[in-house]
Enzyme design. Structure first.
Site, PDB file in Angstrom:
ATOM      1  N   SER A 114      -9.820  -0.750   7.103  1.00 17.95           N
ATOM      2  CA  SER A 114      -9.257  -0.638   5.759  1.00 17.95           C
ATOM      3  C   SER A 114      -8.521  -1.855   5.208  1.00 17.95           C
ATOM      4  O   SER A 114      -8.194  -1.877   4.026  1.00 17.95           O
ATOM      5  CB  SER A 114      -8.327   0.569   5.685  1.00 17.95           C
ATOM      6  OG  SER A 114      -9.094   1.727   5.535  1.00 17.95           O
TER       7      SER A 114
ATOM      8  N   SER B 294      -9.736   1.554   2.903  1.00 23.70           N
ATOM      9  CA  SER B 294      -8.897   2.308   2.005  1.00 23.70           C
ATOM     10  C   SER B 294      -7.825   1.497   1.278  1.00 23.70           C
ATOM     11  O   SER B 294      -7.253   1.981   0.318  1.00 23.70           O
ATOM     12  CB  SER B 294      -8.205   3.426   2.786  1.00 23.70           C
ATOM     13  OG  SER B 294      -7.344   2.879   3.768  1.00 23.70           O
TER      14      SER B 294
ATOM     15  N   LYS C 147       0.851  -1.196   0.000  1.00 25.31           N
ATOM     16  CA  LYS C 147       0.000   0.000   0.000  1.00 25.31           C
ATOM     17  C   LYS C 147       0.884   1.243   0.000  1.00 25.31           C
ATOM     18  O   LYS C 147       1.897   1.282   0.700  1.00 25.31           O
ATOM     19  CB  LYS C 147      -0.896  -0.039   1.251  1.00 25.31           C
ATOM     20  CG  LYS C 147      -1.940   1.063   1.334  1.00 25.31           C
ATOM     21  CD  LYS C 147      -2.816   0.877   2.579  1.00 25.31           C
ATOM     22  CE  LYS C 147      -3.915   1.909   2.684  1.00 25.31           C
ATOM     23  NZ  LYS C 147      -4.764   1.725   3.881  1.00 25.31           N
TER      24      LYS C 147
HETATM   25  N1  GLN Z   1     -13.208   3.899   6.324  1.00 23.77           N
HETATM   26  C1  GLN Z   1     -12.609   4.340   7.539  1.00 23.77           C
HETATM   27  C2  GLN Z   1     -12.257   5.812   7.428  1.00 23.77           C
HETATM   28  O1  GLN Z   1     -12.512   6.368   6.408  1.00 23.77           O
HETATM   29  C3  GLN Z   1     -11.434   3.505   7.880  1.00 23.77           C
HETATM   30  C4  GLN Z   1     -10.217   3.829   7.129  1.00 23.77           C
HETATM   31  C5  GLN Z   1      -9.027   3.031   7.514  1.00 23.77           C
HETATM   32  O2  GLN Z   1      -9.135   1.996   8.168  1.00 23.77           O
HETATM   33  N2  GLN Z   1      -7.866   3.532   7.150  1.00 23.77           N
HETATM   34  O3  GLN Z   1     -11.746   6.396   8.330  1.00 23.77           O
END
Ligand code: GLN
Length: 486
Positions: A177, A153, A78
């Site tokens: 994410s 994400s 990532k």
């Molecule tokens: N969808 C969640 C957010 O937007 C989690 C994102 C993540 O785990 N990085 O904060």
């Protein structure tokens, strides 16, 4: 079967027997990535040259008995992990041309384990999102249906592994994410216990929640990668000094002595009927292979989303203050003066969702509101964590859906932040409690979209959730389904 369709375990066996070589594997993989990435946009950067060079170097070693555990295995990363000499963008304009001078600890560990880093995967900007649509580099698509999102994400990593462009990938999980994109793309996603995996060199979003982890085709591969990336790191002040168990050799196919708790609060109205059915079938399957099933309650679940978005945004507003155009990253071209330079740099460099989080967080932390929002959220966080402590007196593993819906259509939630935030409802509670969780495939919708469920464990008890996940996976074999994209 093509080489790229294999898991890490099988590829290692072929290497050892001399039936495949890293050069061959990388050539095939890069060729595939070139073709597929145009459709999927899973990678922001593909590092062909470096990958081919590393493949060449591991050519001899892969056959040896004492080869390092990931020798010659192509892994995607990532784009939130700093990679020395390879651009690291966090999918933001503000870091568009940032080339870090150092490797994140997990990158160093992957390299020490012999892995070949094939490239940097797409993500929501600064990991804020659940669909990989907030990336400055455009959205990633789900290989199971190109008009749907891969989740987020870590959507680029999920899409890359599901489409066989990498044998495994690194993701990060602040509120889901790793697990949610793994569920939406039909792969295995493991978020380790907070503190298990070093955060050094992982670009910070919400430091009390962020945790790096693995995205793989099978549970065995997840255990293997976890062994490689875990461990105490003096460079991360919240790294835990606990020993790294040999997770792969602890895997067994048995489920006896495991009690699985099913929280009633996770089967809510409005949940997709296909998801509900698949998860209920999975509970029955768990029972048939020897697990004891018991009902549990996690009563403070309903506060989790609100608590998370206050705490995560507050931490983000503070962490992202460092992007000011002075030392590194994007700088606005024609500012009037210093203050204007800061303002324009941040206005031009950050996307909408990131700005929304910074504003939310700055507000929640501002004088007069601090205790009403941030302070209260901290207290509720403790209650959510206590719920799990109580539950783990009754069971060893908590089983729940990973996401209330399968992959949704691109664009369908982008203009409605609340709708997007609600898709994290089942993943967020364990980040707040710092617990480990693994998402594994548990079925498909009639439209052939993957469905995932998650198994949640006690602190530092990855062993038990990996074991339960492995036993279920071997009994059901969902992982054998492929999106069949060319
Ligand atoms: N969808 C969640 C957010 O937007 C989690 C994102 C993540 O785990 N990085 O904060």
């Amino acid at each position: 079967m093509k080489l790229y369709e294999l898991g890490i375990k099988e590829l290692k066996e072929l290497y050892r027997k001399g039936e495949a070589t890293p050069k061959q594997v990388i050539a095939e993989l890069l060729q595939r990535t070139k073709q597929l990435n145009q459709k999927l946009n899973a990678f922001i950067t593909v590092d062909d040259e470096n990958a081919s060079e590393q493949a060449k170097q591991s050519e001899k070693m892969v056959k040896q008995k004492d080869a390092p555990p990931l020798c010659g295995i192509p892994i995607a990363v990532k784009d939130i992990f700093t990679t020395k000499g390879i651009r690291t963008t966090c999918a933001s304009r503000i870091l568009e041309n940032f080339v870090p001078p150092y490797d994140a600890t997990v990158i160093r560990k992957l390299k020490d384990a012999g892995a070949i880093i094939v490239g940097k995967t797409n993500m929501d900007e600064f990991a804020m999102g659940s669909s990989t649509e907030t990336s400055y580099f455009g959205p990633t698509r789900n290989p199971w249906a190109l008009d749907t999102v891969p989740g987020g994400s870590s959507g680029g990593s999920a899409s890359a592994v599901a489409a066989d462009m990498a044998y495994g990938a690194l993701g990060t999980d602040t509120g889901g994410s790793i697990r949610q994109p793994a569920a939406l793309c039909g792969i295995v996603g493991l978020k380790p216990t907070y503190g298990r995996v070093s955060r050094y060199g992982m670009i910070a979003f919400a430091s009390s929640l962020d945790q790096g982890g693995t995205m793989t085709k099978t549970v065995y591969d997840s255990a293997l990668m976890l062994e490689a990336i875990s461990g105490f790191d003096p460079k991360d002040s919240t790294s835990a000094d606990v020993s790294v168990e040999p997770f792969t050799s602890l895997l067994s196919s048995g489920m006896s002595n495991i009690t699985i708790g099913v929280p009633k609060e996770y089967f809510v109205e409005g949940m997709d009927a296909d998801v509900e059915k698949a998860v209920n079938d999975a509970i029955a399957a768990m029972k048939s292979i020897g697990a004891k099933i018991t009902d549990i309650s996690l009563p403070h679940t309903r506060y989790a989303v609100a608590v998370y978005y206050i705490l995560a945004s507050s931490e983000a507003s503070s962490n992202l203050a460092r992007y000011d155009g002075v030392r590194y990253g994007y700088r606005s071209q024609h500012p009037q003066n210093l203050l204007d330079m800061y303002k324009c740099t941040r206005a031009e460099g950050f996307g909408r969702e990131v700005k929304r989080r910074i504003m939310l967080g700055t507000f929640a932390l501002s004088a007069g509101y601090y205790s009403a929002f941030y302070g209260k959220a901290q207290k509720a966080r403790r209650l959510i964590s206590d719920d799990f402590d109580r539950a783990f007196k009754q069971c060893d593993v908590v089983l729940a859906p990973t996401s209330p819906t399968p992959a949704f259509k691109l664009g369908s939630k982008l203009d409605d932040p609340l709708k997007m935030y609600l898709s994290d409802i089942f993943t967020i509670p364990l980040n707040l409690a710092g617990l480990p969780g693994i998402s594994i495939p548990c079925g498909f919708t009639p439209d052939n979209l993957p469905i995932g469920m998650q198994l949640i464990g006690r602190h530092f008890d990855e062993k038990t959730i990996l074991n339960a996940a492995h036993a279920y996976e071997q009994a059901t074999q969902w992982y054998k389904h492929k999106p069949g994209i060319h």
